[in-house]
Design a protein around this motif. Structure first.
Motif, PDB file in Angstrom:
ATOM      1  N   LYS A 152       0.895  -1.540  -0.047  1.00  0.00           N
ATOM      2  CA  LYS A 152       0.090   0.021   0.187  1.00  0.00           C
ATOM      3  C   LYS A 152       0.634   1.387  -0.009  1.00  0.00           C
ATOM      4  O   LYS A 152       0.596   2.444  -0.630  1.00  0.00           O
ATOM      5  CB  LYS A 152      -0.675  -0.041   1.173  1.00  0.00           C
ATOM      6  CG  LYS A 152      -2.328   0.436   1.167  1.00  0.00           C
ATOM      7  CD  LYS A 152      -2.759   0.714   2.440  1.00  0.00           C
ATOM      8  CE  LYS A 152      -3.927  -0.192   2.725  1.00  0.00           C
ATOM      9  NZ  LYS A 152      -4.809  -0.274   4.143  1.00  0.00           N
ATOM     10  N   TYR A 153       2.051   1.221   0.571  1.00  0.00           N
ATOM     11  CA  TYR A 153       2.829   2.583   0.819  1.00  0.00           C
ATOM     12  C   TYR A 153       4.362   2.158   0.294  1.00  0.00           C
ATOM     13  O   TYR A 153       4.739   1.377   0.418  1.00  0.00           O
ATOM     14  CB  TYR A 153       3.028   2.669   2.505  1.00  0.00           C
ATOM     15  CG  TYR A 153       1.624   2.976   3.062  1.00  0.00           C
ATOM     16  CD1 TYR A 153       0.740   3.954   2.771  1.00  0.00           C
ATOM     17  CD2 TYR A 153       1.065   1.911   4.067  1.00  0.00           C
ATOM     18  CE1 TYR A 153      -0.426   4.139   3.643  1.00  0.00           C
ATOM     19  CE2 TYR A 153       0.074   2.082   4.453  1.00  0.00           C
ATOM     20  CZ  TYR A 153      -0.939   3.156   4.297  1.00  0.00           C
ATOM     21  OH  TYR A 153      -2.030   3.182   5.039  1.00  0.00           O
ATOM     22  N   ASN A 154       4.616   3.477  -0.227  1.00  0.00           N
ATOM     23  CA  ASN A 154       5.854   3.503  -0.608  1.00  0.00           C
ATOM     24  C   ASN A 154       7.265   3.551   0.707  1.00  0.00           C
ATOM     25  O   ASN A 154       6.618   3.701   1.674  1.00  0.00           O
ATOM     26  CB  ASN A 154       6.283   4.684  -1.660  1.00  0.00           C
ATOM     27  CG  ASN A 154       6.114   5.699  -0.980  1.00  0.00           C
ATOM     28  OD1 ASN A 154       6.475   6.242   0.163  1.00  0.00           O
ATOM     29  ND2 ASN A 154       5.574   6.887  -1.832  1.00  0.00           N
ATOM     30  N   GLN A 155       8.125   3.570   0.148  1.00  0.00           N
ATOM     31  CA  GLN A 155       9.433   3.365   1.056  1.00  0.00           C
ATOM     32  C   GLN A 155       9.365   4.600   2.073  1.00  0.00           C
ATOM     33  O   GLN A 155       9.425   4.535   3.561  1.00  0.00           O
ATOM     34  CB  GLN A 155      10.672   3.347   0.631  1.00  0.00           C
ATOM     35  CG  GLN A 155      11.918   2.325   1.219  1.00  0.00           C
ATOM     36  CD  GLN A 155      11.277   1.559   1.930  1.00  0.00           C
ATOM     37  OE1 GLN A 155      10.629   0.600   1.534  1.00  0.00           O
ATOM     38  NE2 GLN A 155      12.351   1.277   3.092  1.00  0.00           N
ATOM     39  N   ILE A 156       9.119   5.819   1.744  1.00  0.00           N
ATOM     40  CA  ILE A 156       9.154   6.948   2.291  1.00  0.00           C
ATOM     41  C   ILE A 156       7.804   7.147   3.505  1.00  0.00           C
ATOM     42  O   ILE A 156       7.908   7.163   4.781  1.00  0.00           O
ATOM     43  CB  ILE A 156       8.938   8.220   1.693  1.00  0.00           C
ATOM     44  CG1 ILE A 156      10.267   8.423   1.044  1.00  0.00           C
ATOM     45  CG2 ILE A 156       8.736   9.727   2.497  1.00  0.00           C
ATOM     46  CD1 ILE A 156      10.348   9.146  -0.270  1.00  0.00           C
ATOM     47  N   GLU A 157       6.706   6.661   2.956  1.00  0.00           N
ATOM     48  CA  GLU A 157       5.491   6.583   3.569  1.00  0.00           C
ATOM     49  C   GLU A 157       5.640   5.218   4.558  1.00  0.00           C
ATOM     50  O   GLU A 157       5.165   5.599   6.052  1.00  0.00           O
ATOM     51  CB  GLU A 157       4.359   6.131   2.989  1.00  0.00           C
ATOM     52  CG  GLU A 157       3.718   7.259   1.781  1.00  0.00           C
ATOM     53  CD  GLU A 157       2.875   6.790   0.772  1.00  0.00           C
ATOM     54  OE1 GLU A 157       1.920   7.575   0.426  1.00  0.00           O
ATOM     55  OE2 GLU A 157       2.895   5.616   0.512  1.00  0.00           O
ATOM     56  N   LEU A 158       6.197   4.299   4.387  1.00  0.00           N
ATOM     57  CA  LEU A 158       6.511   3.296   5.528  1.00  0.00           C
ATOM     58  C   LEU A 158       7.159   3.576   6.545  1.00  0.00           C
ATOM     59  O   LEU A 158       7.120   3.504   7.777  1.00  0.00           O
ATOM     60  CB  LEU A 158       7.300   2.108   4.821  1.00  0.00           C
ATOM     61  CG  LEU A 158       6.295   1.129   4.116  1.00  0.00           C
ATOM     62  CD1 LEU A 158       7.388  -0.047   3.366  1.00  0.00           C
ATOM     63  CD2 LEU A 158       5.323   0.477   4.925  1.00  0.00           C
ATOM     64  N   LYS A 159       8.204   4.631   6.411  1.00  0.00           N
ATOM     65  CA  LYS A 159       9.081   5.071   7.488  1.00  0.00           C
ATOM     66  C   LYS A 159       8.277   6.070   8.306  1.00  0.00           C
ATOM     67  O   LYS A 159       8.613   6.074   9.609  1.00  0.00           O
ATOM     68  CB  LYS A 159      10.288   5.844   6.768  1.00  0.00           C
ATOM     69  CG  LYS A 159      11.388   5.057   6.413  1.00  0.00           C
ATOM     70  CD  LYS A 159      12.718   5.906   6.231  1.00  0.00           C
ATOM     71  CE  LYS A 159      13.540   4.972   5.207  1.00  0.00           C
ATOM     72  NZ  LYS A 159      14.677   5.787   4.774  1.00  0.00           N
ATOM     73  N   GLU A 160       7.224   6.570   8.008  1.00  0.00           N
ATOM     74  CA  GLU A 160       6.357   7.383   8.773  1.00  0.00           C
ATOM     75  C   GLU A 160       5.184   6.539   9.518  1.00  0.00           C
ATOM     76  O   GLU A 160       4.892   6.938  10.475  1.00  0.00           O
ATOM     77  CB  GLU A 160       5.719   8.336   8.061  1.00  0.00           C
ATOM     78  CG  GLU A 160       6.340   9.327   7.182  1.00  0.00           C
ATOM     79  CD  GLU A 160       5.518  10.374   6.560  1.00  0.00           C
ATOM     80  OE1 GLU A 160       4.555  10.238   6.117  1.00  0.00           O
ATOM     81  OE2 GLU A 160       5.614  11.882   7.173  1.00  0.00           O
ATOM     82  N   ARG A 161       5.081   5.399   9.267  1.00  0.00           N
ATOM     83  CA  ARG A 161       4.215   4.661   9.519  1.00  0.00           C
ATOM     84  C   ARG A 161       4.489   3.392  10.524  1.00  0.00           C
ATOM     85  O   ARG A 161       3.786   2.810  10.917  1.00  0.00           O
ATOM     86  CB  ARG A 161       3.104   3.919   8.484  1.00  0.00           C
ATOM     87  CG  ARG A 161       2.297   5.158   7.868  1.00  0.00           C
ATOM     88  CD  ARG A 161       1.647   4.666   6.549  1.00  0.00           C
ATOM     89  NE  ARG A 161       0.922   5.824   5.970  1.00  0.00           N
ATOM     90  CZ  ARG A 161      -0.092   6.334   6.324  1.00  0.00           C
ATOM     91  NH1 ARG A 161      -1.024   5.511   7.146  1.00  0.00           N
ATOM     92  NH2 ARG A 161      -0.688   7.115   5.740  1.00  0.00           N
ATOM     93  N   VAL A 162       5.692   3.006  10.369  1.00  0.00           N
ATOM     94  CA  VAL A 162       6.112   1.780  11.041  1.00  0.00           C
ATOM     95  C   VAL A 162       7.102   2.398  12.207  1.00  0.00           C
ATOM     96  O   VAL A 162       8.132   3.101  12.090  1.00  0.00           O
ATOM     97  CB  VAL A 162       7.062   1.107  10.117  1.00  0.00           C
ATOM     98  CG1 VAL A 162       7.694  -0.287  11.120  1.00  0.00           C
ATOM     99  CG2 VAL A 162       6.134   0.323   9.091  1.00  0.00           C
ATOM    100  N   ILE A 163       6.680   1.804  13.408  1.00  0.00           N
ATOM    101  CA  ILE A 163       7.089   2.275  14.558  1.00  0.00           C
ATOM    102  C   ILE A 163       7.941   0.924  15.220  1.00  0.00           C
ATOM    103  O   ILE A 163       6.952   0.129  15.613  1.00  0.00           O
ATOM    104  CB  ILE A 163       6.586   3.040  15.721  1.00  0.00           C
ATOM    105  CG1 ILE A 163       6.268   4.403  14.788  1.00  0.00           C
ATOM    106  CG2 ILE A 163       7.594   3.609  16.850  1.00  0.00           C
ATOM    107  CD1 ILE A 163       4.816   4.982  15.318  1.00  0.00           C
ATOM    108  N   ILE A 164       9.054   0.738  15.724  1.00  0.00           N
ATOM    109  CA  ILE A 164       9.914  -0.338  16.404  1.00  0.00           C
ATOM    110  C   ILE A 164      10.051  -0.114  17.630  1.00  0.00           C
ATOM    111  O   ILE A 164      11.051   0.846  18.175  1.00  0.00           O
ATOM    112  CB  ILE A 164      10.622  -0.862  15.556  1.00  0.00           C
ATOM    113  CG1 ILE A 164      10.174  -1.446  14.094  1.00  0.00           C
ATOM    114  CG2 ILE A 164      11.422  -2.193  16.317  1.00  0.00           C
ATOM    115  CD1 ILE A 164      11.138  -2.166  13.266  1.00  0.00           C
TER     116      ILE A 164
END
Ligand code: PA5
Length: 407
Positions: A152-164
């Motif tokens: 669903k999301y590109n690499q930049i969007e993923l970085k905003e949406r994934v928190i570890i």
């Protein structure tokens, strides 16, 4: 503010003479909280630094705007505290966004299939929480969700949406943070899973739910300065019960919003004390519902149970014409009468009253219980911070994985 009634409904067991016999040992245990061994448990920076708090605020504000569904992945101590606080302090019936979904606490396919369908057309963000980074359940959940998000999301969007949220230095999740540049928080090395609700483990999901984490931590600080003696008293009552063959403790609540608080308590005490053939088995009762099921056993079943009842003094008011009274007062009247009935039977009760159900009182209550788990572990002569039994099941599952599914 917390109020304790440790006398009215358990005086058959807890006498002044008995309490006296614990005085010296308890003094020794209390002193540990002022030495290197335990003093960090009385400092808020053990859980979270000011800098991390600011970051939690910043990230949670962004997440709130970004998604419809916030998926929190974790098991045991990595999610139960946050769920306990969120369930207690947010409305049951609400369409408020983002919706928070806890995942990774089971591995049954139904739940995952339904969830993947549910989030298909929704904006999603994910927080995976695992101290070790290797626990099977959250690791499966994270793989499934991350794959879905990658579609669903590109690499930049993923970085905003994934928190570890994981260990500062080690583990596969930390490696992933380093490789992919995902946002991350640290599970402090010194704080075990079930004690981690006031670290970024619990605070980030709690903040995303719109709960005031500063007020929550104010309650924690209150407990750190005010509740150590009460925690020692309560741990002593539990130990007296245990030595009277009362091997089961019911955490009894009178508000279903505290359901997960009771689950968190079950985990805190079962994992902290259930080892070396010792420990009290914690169970939960949600009253008045469970008076019509478990209540019968507590009243007349085998003489092996005691109760810790959590009541809320000033709750939302609702007038009941039929009985010409406020429903909260009626609920609290029922609580006291049931304690009386149980004490007339075989189940003595201690009552802990919250002045009201809010951030400050809940923070204070949970920190009080964590103190008690530590003190109780010392009284039992076991290590309240490890969980060798859990490690053993994890080891065997990994063995099964290697034998059956990996080449
Ligand atoms: O209290 C504990 O230590 C456990 O319940 C852990 O939180 C649980 O086993 C999850 O472990 P991890 O955070 O390493 O995935």
């Amino acid at each position: 503010m917390l109020k304790f009634d440790f006398n009215t409904y358990n005086n058959k067991y807890v006498t002044q003479d008995k309490l006296e016999t614990y005085k010296e040992k308890n003094e020794e245990i209390k002193n540990l909280f002022f030495t290197d061994e335990l003093s960090h448990w009385t400092r808020i920076d053990t859980y979270v630094s000011d800098e991390e708090l600011l970051n939690i605020k910043k990230v949670s504000d962004k997440i709130k705007k970004l998604c419809d569904v916030f998926i929190v992945i974790g098991i045991g101590g990595s999610y139960m505290g946050a769920k306990a606080v969120i369930d207690a302090l947010t409305p049951v019936y609400s369409k408020k966004k983002p919706e928070i979904i806890f995942l990774g606490k089971n591995i049954n396919p139904n739940e995952y299939n339904e969830l993947l369908e549910y989030i298909k057309d929704k904006e999603v963000a994910v927080n995976v929480i695992s101290k070790s980074g290797t626990t099977l359940e959250p690791s499966i959940a994270f793989d499934l969700i991350l794959n879905e998000m990658k579609n669903k999301y590109n690499q930049i969007e993923l970085k905003e949406r994934v928190i570890i949220t994981t260990d500062e230095k080690t583990g596969t999740l930390r490696e992933l943070v380093n490789q992919e540049g995902y946002q991350s928080f640290v599970v402090p090395t010194i704080v075990g899973g079930r004690y981690s609700v006031f670290t970024p483990v619990g605070l980030l999901p709690i903040a995303v739910a719109g709960i005031d984490i500063i007020k929550l931590l104010l309650g924690v600080k209150n407990a750190m300065t005010e509740q150590l003696d009460n925690a020692i008293n309560y741990a002593t009552i539990r130990d007296i019960m245990y030595n009277n063959d009362k091997f089961i403790e019911s955490y009894t609540i009178y508000d279903e919003k505290l359901n997960y608080l009771a689950e968190w308590l079950k985990q805190l005490y079962a994992e902290s004390h259930g080892k070396e053939q010792k420990g009290i088995l914690p169970i939960a009762n949600v009253n008045t519902r469970d008076l019509h099921s478990m209540g019968q056993y507590l009243q007349e079943g085998k003489d092996i149970i005691f109760e810790t009842v959590i009541g809320i003094k000033n709750n939302t008011s609702l007038y009941i014409d039929k009985y010409n009274c406020d429903l909260n007062e009626l609920n609290n009247m029922a609580l006291e009468k049931v304690c009386e009935a149980h004490n007339n039977g075989y189940t003595p009760s201690s009552i802990i009253w919250l002045e009201k159900l809010d951030e400050e009182n809940l923070g204070e209550l949970m920190q009080f219980f964590m103190f008690t788990a530590i003190v109780g572990g010392k009284q039992l002569g076991i290590n309240p911070f490890d969980q060798p039994g859990v490690q053993e099941y994890k080891r065997l599952i990994n063995e099964g994985l290697n034998e059956k599914f990996t080449n």
